[in-house]
Design a protein around this motif. Structure first.
Motif: not given
Length: 270
Positions: A215-220, A226-229, A233-238, A243-246
């Motif tokens: 999922m993470a590398f499918h669209q590098r 975006n890749n993990m949504k 969620s962004a909050e869960e990643l944080e 960092d959800p923006t990297v």
């Protein structure tokens, strides 16, 4: 090459490129360093360039060969009488764990892998790592670079994470195309993979880690948000310090393992 193997032509459907440079062969065998009595297993012995010296050092060798013509020639070659057990099988389907249990020891696996199956074959072996003590493989130089890549490099990706989570990666020697017959169109390299008895990054479920990496590398070029949504969620990643923006290649192996373990612990459907 032994007389029993003379006249065999490389078959494109098996991805055959036969190693013939004696200096390269010697260097690879020295890197493998087979010892008498060790449970050595060669994948795709081909024209026996590595088979012969390894069998001489170890005393006996198991080989997995799909090409029926080559398997027959190896089985009937006088020089290998009593030194070789030929398993007529597709290495992608072969149960290395069963052989290890039969021999009562973890296996030392090596081979000049066909480029067209190298990655799926290594993933197959990763699923049986508890029965393997080490691996030495000839691969495309590019594939070895991906295995050994550091975070932040273009080579860093799914293969990097899956291999480094499970194994120590040691590039051994680079091999030019002219060392083979027929010569491939790419440079090659030998890598040593040493499975960890305990990984620095223990993963609860390897298949979940593989899915996270996919999922993470499918669209590098897209961000982790975006890749993990579909999984987080962004909050869960944080919440687990991602960092959800990297972009994915900026993260470390530990980060991907942390995501996979969070998904497993929270029973997220994948």
């Amino acid at each position: 090459m032994s007389k029993a193997l003379e006249g065999h032509r490389a078959r494109k459907r098996f991805g055959q490129n036969f190693l013939q440079d004696e200096m390269v062969i010697d260097a690879i065998v020295e890197a493998i360093a087979p010892q008498p009595g060790e449970p050595m297993v060669e994948i795709g012995p081909g024209l026996a360039a590595l088979t012969r010296p390894v069998a001489e050092r170890a005393g006996h060798l198991h080989v997995v060969e799909l090409d029926r013509d080559l398997a027959t020639r190896l089985e009937t070659a006088n020089e290998f009488a009593g030194k070789l057990t030929v398993h007529r099988a597709d290495a992608l389907q072969y149960d290395f764990g069963a052989l290890s249990r039969e021999l009562g020891k973890p296996l030392r696996v090596f081979g000049n892998l066909p480029y067209n199956i190298s990655t799926p074959l290594i993933f197959h072996l990763l699923s049986q790592l508890d029965t393997i003590s080490d691996m030495h493989f000839m691969l495309q130089k590019e594939v070895v670079a991906r295995m050994a890549a550091a975070p932040g490099s273009k080579a860093f990706g799914r293969l990097t994470v899956m291999i480094q989570q499970a194994c120590k990666v040691i590039p051994v020697i680079e091999v030019p195309p002219e060392a083979f017959d027929p010569a491939p169109k790419v440079d090659s390299a030998v890598v040593r993979l040493e499975p960890y008895s305990e990984s620095p990054w223990p993963v609860l479920d390897r298949s979940t880690l593989n899915h996270v990496c996919h999922m993470a590398f499918h669209q590098r070029r897209k961000t982790m948000r975006n890749n993990m949504k579909k999984l987080m969620s962004a909050e869960e990643l944080e919440s687990i310090n991602i960092d959800p923006t990297v972009r994915p290649e900026t993260l470390a192996v530990a980060d991907f393992v942390r995501m996979a373990n969070w998904i497993t612990e929270n029973d997220r459907t994948i």
